[in-house]
Scaffold this active site. Structure first.
Site, PDB file in Angstrom:
ATOM      1  N   ASP A  44      34.597  13.329 -15.907  1.00  0.00           N
ATOM      2  CA  ASP A  44      34.722  13.975 -17.216  1.00  0.00           C
ATOM      3  C   ASP A  44      34.201  13.003 -18.277  1.00  0.00           C
ATOM      4  O   ASP A  44      34.024  11.812 -18.013  1.00  0.00           O
ATOM      5  CB  ASP A  44      36.208  14.297 -17.436  1.00  0.00           C
ATOM      6  CG  ASP A  44      36.515  14.791 -18.829  1.00  0.00           C
ATOM      7  OD1 ASP A  44      35.823  15.716 -19.294  1.00  0.00           O
ATOM      8  OD2 ASP A  44      37.434  14.244 -19.463  1.00  0.00           O
TER       9      ASP A  44
ATOM     10  N   ASP B 163      34.993  13.296 -22.372  1.00  0.00           N
ATOM     11  CA  ASP B 163      35.878  13.027 -23.507  1.00  0.00           C
ATOM     12  C   ASP B 163      37.215  12.451 -23.060  1.00  0.00           C
ATOM     13  O   ASP B 163      37.893  13.018 -22.186  1.00  0.00           O
ATOM     14  CB  ASP B 163      36.109  14.306 -24.305  1.00  0.00           C
ATOM     15  CG  ASP B 163      34.832  14.824 -24.940  1.00  0.00           C
ATOM     16  OD1 ASP B 163      34.518  14.411 -26.064  1.00  0.00           O
ATOM     17  OD2 ASP B 163      34.135  15.637 -24.288  1.00  0.00           O
TER      18      ASP B 163
END
Length: 276
Positions: free
Chosen positions: A75, A77
């Site tokens: 991922d 963020d």
């Protein structure tokens, strides 16, 4: 099983206590402030002891190493980078409080991700697209250990993928900066130099993240156990479930509970110690 413990400082007394508690066969130094306790037995007090000492811990089958893996998916963020990009974009539009509250609820799994993304992006309508460059240049920072982790993954021959419910503006730049093989994210629609408040193209949500992992895994001819996935929020759950080794980085409780490894004190390169 082996028990790997690491942190900013591993106190010798704590290490001895863990070795005694788990009846470990030996204690091996992996790196400064990272240790492997071999042939360790599970004990209910390990988690509490490590929490008091600000240590990360992971149970790893004996002999499991980075060389056993062929795919790494992460991922973006609050995992690879230190911010939620949409919250910082919203700050430049004067709506950060409202957007950040929706982001937090979505990451805890309290809101549907697709619906929450649409609500947040709509609030950005009218913002000059130049604001994205300001966020990237002024606010976005890599989380500790990110550069070393990606370098060592590439050296070990793993295919690396960045898949995000965030935006292509940022993933494209991080692909160049860190050398990812693939990146996938949502594209913000722009008209006349301003954000329209809509997403252009398909949405990258939790299901899409998992699908990109499984597609890459199958294309490489890998087994499920040969994949690593890293995330921090509820929309990373399906992706980590598909992975052979799931890492929760500074994660929300919903993700922490099912991860194979939690990194709350170490940098992202702590993954290298766990699989050393």
């Amino acid at each position: 099983m082996n028990l790997v413990v690491q942190g900013t400082r591993v106190d010798p007394a704590t290490l001895r206590a863990l070795a005694a508690l788990t009846e470990a066969g030996a204690t091996e130094e992996i790196a400064p402030n990272a240790w492997r306790l071999t042939d360790a037995r599970a004990h209910a007090e390990v988690e509490a002891l490590c929490a008091r000492a600000a240590l990360d811990f992971a149970w790893v089958p004996a002999g499991r190493r980075l060389a056993d893996f062929g795919l790494f998916v992460t991922d973006m963020d609050s995992t690879l980078i230190n911010i939620e990009c949409i919250d910082e974009i919203a700050d430049l539009h004067g709506v950060k409080t409202e957007v950040a509250a929706i982001t937090e609820a979505a990451m805890r799994g309290e809101l549907d991700f697709r619906a929450s993304l649409a609500r947040r992006v709509a609030l950005l309508a009218g913002l000059p697209v130049d604001a994205l460059e300001r966020v990237y240049a002024e606010r976005l920072r890599l989380n500790p250990g990110a550069e070393r982790l990606l370098r060592e993954l590439k050296n070990a021959g793993l295919r690396t993928i960045l898949v995000s419910g965030g935006f292509t503006y940022f993933t494209d730049r991080l692909k160049t900066r860190l050398g990812f093989d693939e990146t996938w994210a949502n594209e913000l629609e722009v008209a006349n130099g301003r954000l329209t408040g809509r997403i252009a193209g398909p949405i990258i949500d939790a299901a899409a993240k998992a699908a990109h992992l499984t597609h890459a895994r199958d294309a490489l001819g890998l087994r499920a156990g040969q994949t690593i996935a890293v995330g921090d929020g509820a929309n990373d759950l399906p992706m980590l479930r598909e992975a052979g080794f799931g890492v929760a980085y500074r994660a929300k409780p919903v993700l922490r509970e099912m991860a194979d490894c939690r990194l709350d004190h170490s940098g992202l390169d702590g993954i290298l110690n766990v699989l050393a």
